[in-house]
Design an enzyme around this catalytic site. Structure first.
Site, PDB file in Angstrom:
ATOM      1  N   ASP A 167       0.517  -1.018   0.326  1.00 56.20           N
ATOM      2  CA  ASP A 167       0.129  -0.081   0.193  1.00 56.20           C
ATOM      3  C   ASP A 167       1.181   1.258  -0.234  1.00 56.20           C
ATOM      4  O   ASP A 167       0.464   1.992   0.899  1.00 56.20           O
ATOM      5  CB  ASP A 167      -0.825   0.109   1.137  1.00 56.20           C
ATOM      6  CG  ASP A 167      -2.388   1.430   1.357  1.00 56.20           C
ATOM      7  OD1 ASP A 167      -2.004   1.401   0.149  1.00 56.20           O
ATOM      8  OD2 ASP A 167      -2.279   1.445   1.960  1.00 56.20           O
ATOM      9  N   GLU A 418       3.081  -8.075   7.832  1.00 57.99           N
ATOM     10  CA  GLU A 418       2.250  -8.798   7.415  1.00 57.99           C
ATOM     11  C   GLU A 418       2.051  -9.846   6.000  1.00 57.99           C
ATOM     12  O   GLU A 418       1.332  -9.630   4.713  1.00 57.99           O
ATOM     13  CB  GLU A 418       0.675  -7.685   6.499  1.00 57.99           C
ATOM     14  CG  GLU A 418       0.643  -6.017   7.992  1.00 57.99           C
ATOM     15  CD  GLU A 418      -0.492  -5.967   7.325  1.00 57.99           C
ATOM     16  OE1 GLU A 418      -0.972  -5.570   6.735  1.00 57.99           O
ATOM     17  OE2 GLU A 418      -1.262  -5.111   8.010  1.00 57.99           O
ATOM     18  N   TRP A 557      -0.384   4.194  12.930  1.00 60.95           N
ATOM     19  CA  TRP A 557      -0.402   4.494  11.370  1.00 60.95           C
ATOM     20  C   TRP A 557      -1.456   5.178  11.371  1.00 60.95           C
ATOM     21  O   TRP A 557      -2.083   5.232  11.048  1.00 60.95           O
ATOM     22  CB  TRP A 557      -0.779   3.207  10.570  1.00 60.95           C
ATOM     23  CG  TRP A 557      -0.452   2.926   9.303  1.00 60.95           C
ATOM     24  CD1 TRP A 557      -1.047   3.268   8.182  1.00 60.95           C
ATOM     25  CD2 TRP A 557       0.761   2.387   8.595  1.00 60.95           C
ATOM     26  NE1 TRP A 557      -0.656   2.854   6.708  1.00 60.95           N
ATOM     27  CE2 TRP A 557       1.107   2.697   7.388  1.00 60.95           C
ATOM     28  CE3 TRP A 557       2.068   1.953   9.057  1.00 60.95           C
ATOM     29  CZ2 TRP A 557       1.196   2.149   6.335  1.00 60.95           C
ATOM     30  CZ3 TRP A 557       3.405   2.296   8.821  1.00 60.95           C
ATOM     31  CH2 TRP A 557       3.145   2.090   6.975  1.00 60.95           C
TER      32      TRP A 557
END
Ligand code: BDP
Length: 598
Positions: A167, A418, A557
């Site tokens: 992302d 992740e 974040w």
């Protein structure tokens, strides 16, 4: 391929360093025909391109911004006269994601991985006292063996588009500074330090790698320039009485002066600013100099308007000032090793860094953040390409640890963000990475990685290899957002209770939590995307964090809004910043400040 990272450039009696930043020439090579056509000697139709910078946001057309494939840089540079006892090195802070460097038409280096230095000994290729020519063939394609991971989509017209499994925008180019360095042939190649503190005194254990048969001497000076200790030999111990320790948000830096002597003459010297401090994980605590530290701060990106991921000292300075203003003490270099200047600032400012490798996207999903929590499983670690990915992963971890090992700010290394973690394949993969990494760090710092929501306490195969556990959690955003925020809190506590029940006796740190928030939007009662909602979300998260003793840190974040790929989930980028992309506070910044100042 390089065996060590050329030391950060400096000027001294024996070393001369020249910054080659400025306007270079640039050309896209969409058919990868440049090499056949001799572009390493001369680009036929180039445009001017600033170095360092990402190229993407400098253009005004889509095709250039979103360009994926091969591209070239070239530059003419002057090499001063040098003697046969000297070596000439070209050092790029990074070239994203891979590159071949040609000097005067000859291949001088090839490097894979876009966030670590590329250095080439070009002594045999250059002429002193003359202008010389460097060309760089770079490429920004993504694959399942590259770090970060992704794919390339080929359109009907043959044009390539990067499809990141992550992302952030796939910025590329020569994004960090380029140096020409002239060093002695018999030279200091690398050095390590490690520390032991007892009472008021400290021991600095050092070891120096060098070329030639010379003798090594080291001296340590304090901030006033007074000698604190000295020693002789390629490895040894510096005993420091009444040592000033490097502390969190209260830094103290000594200068380590390494000299190499041959036949009574100075052959080489190098200065490094080091901080005497110890780091450890004990039970559920993170200890710096034996005292527990609660981590407060951010996951960040190297990202700014126009320059993309290009290094900018003013942006680095502004980011540190903003972080200091919030009362933060830590950040994670999500999701790749940053330019070295970040670590130098952090050393000076007493910030702790979780230094992360670009192992992101190991989930074969362009919407990892949505896939997280849905149980979506892509068999990522079952692919035949995994051995190649593993090799690349381990090599880049080694380059990162080699580059960053002497920064007092770096207290832990994060070896992934992740990935899929619930299969035996993932378990084996990460065990191998961690085992390799444990042998690389002379300071044996804690190793960790960031887990998304599918890495549940009952299913995750990877958390046992971590010295502390980092969780990225979005209860109240991707899971039960808006009117369901109470439900989100319930689910969040339920997961934390399940982790607690495991009695792992290790610290947990939240390395991501946040909401997309538009600076323009307000609403009472709140709705998602408004500033009010971001505040309520943070307050809910803090209530949960404060309920568990083993939670030892909160890195939100994100520090600032940042550019991503386009799509229906992103409004001109990710808007989870506590600061806007131009580094002005959203309202949540004041909530963090209030909490962290206390
Ligand atoms: C996590 C990723 C991070 C994303 C974030 C988000 O680690 O890179 O930007 O979520 O969705 O999945 O904002």
């Amino acid at each position: 391929m390089l065996k060590f990272t050329e030391l950060y450039p400096e000027n001294n009696q024996k070393r001369s360093s020249f910054l080659l930043d400025g306007m270079w020439k640039f050309q896209f090579d969409s058919s990868s025909a440049g090499k056949e056509n001799g572009w390493e000697n001369h680009l036929p139709n180039p445009v001017s391109m600033p170095v360092p910078s990402s190229f993407a946001d400098l253009f005004t057309d889509h095709r250039s911004r979103d360009y994926c494939g091969d591209f070239w840089y070239e530059h003419d540079f002057y090499v001063p006269e040098f003697t046969e006892n000297q070596r000439v090195i070209l050092r790029f802070g990074s070239i994203t994601h891979r590159a071949v460097v040609y000097v005067n038409g000859k291949e001088a280096a090839a490097h894979e991985g876009g966030f670590l230095p590329v250095s080439a000994d070009v002594t045999e290729f250059v002429t002193g006292g003359k202008m010389n020519h460097v060309a760089v063939l770079a490429n920004n394609e993504l694959s399942e063996t590259s770090l970060p991971c992704g794919a390339v989509k080929v359109m009907q017209d043959g044009r390539k588009l990067a499809k990141p499994y992550f992302d952030f925008f796939n910025y590329a180019g020569i994004q960090r500074s380029v140096w020409l360095v002239i060093v002695p042939q018999s030279r200091i190649l690398d050095f390590d330090t490690d520390y032991a503190v007892s009472g008021n005194d400290a021991e600095v254990h050092y070891s120096v790698k060098h070329e030639g048969t010379g003798t090594v001497r080291v001296t340590l000076s304090d901030e006033d320039g007074n000698e604190a200790a000295s020693a002789e030999g390629a490895s040894g111990v510096l005993s420091v009485r009444d040592a000033h320790l490097w502390n969190v948000r209260n830094a103290y830096l000594y200068t380590l002066h390494i000299t190499l002597w041959e036949d009574g003459e100075l052959a080489d010297e190098y200065h490094a600013r080091i901080g005497i401090r110890t780091v450890a994980v004990e039970g559920t605590k993170i200890l710096v100099n034996g005292k527990p530290v609660y981590l407060k701060g951010f996951g960040k990106h190297e990202d700014f308007e126009v320059i993309g991921r290009g290094v900018s000292l003013p942006v680095i300075k502004r980011d540190f000032e903003c972080m200091k203003w919030t009362g933060a003490n830590c950040f994670r270099t999500s999701h790749y090793p940053y330019a070295e200047e970040w670590y130098q600032f952090a050393d000076e400012e007493g910030f702790l860094i979780i230094d992360e490798i670009a192992a992101v996207g190991m989930m074969r999903s362009t919407h990892n953040f949505v896939a997280a929590g849905t149980g979506h499983y892509t068999s990522f670690f079952e692919a035949p390409t995994v051995p190649q990915l593993l090799e690349n992963h381990i090599r880049q971890v080694e380059e990162m640890i080699t580059r960053d090992k002497n920064h007092p700010s770096v207290f832990a290394f994060s070896l992934f963000n992740e990935p899929e973690t619930i299969s035996e394949f993932a378990g084996n993969y990460f065990r191998t990475v961690f085992e390799a990494a444990r042998k690389m760090d002379p300071q044996h710092r804690p190793l960790t990685g960031a887990f998304e929501k599918n890495s549940k306490p009952e299913l995750c195969q990877v958390y046992p290899v971590c010295d502390f556990i980092c969780l990225n959690r979005y209860y109240g955003w991707y899971i039960s957002g808006g009117p369901e925020i109470d439900e989100a809190e319930y689910l969040f506590r339920d997961e934390m209770n399940r982790w607690a029940a495991k009695e792992l006796n290790v610290p947990f740190v939240f390395t991501e939590f946040g909401t997309d928030t538009l600076g323009s939007e307000h609403k009472l009662p709140s709705v998602m995307w408004t500033q009010e909602y971001q505040n309520e979300y943070y307050e809910m998260n803090f209530r949960v964090f404060d309920s568990y003793d083993f939670i030892q840190g909160e890195l939100t974040w994100n520090f600032a809004d940042f550019q991503t790929s386009e799509g229906i989930f992103r409004v001109n980028g990710n808007k989870k910043g506590v600061f806007t992309r131009t580094r002005q506070p959203k309202e949540s910044a004041f909530i963090l400040k209030k909490r962290w100042d206390n």
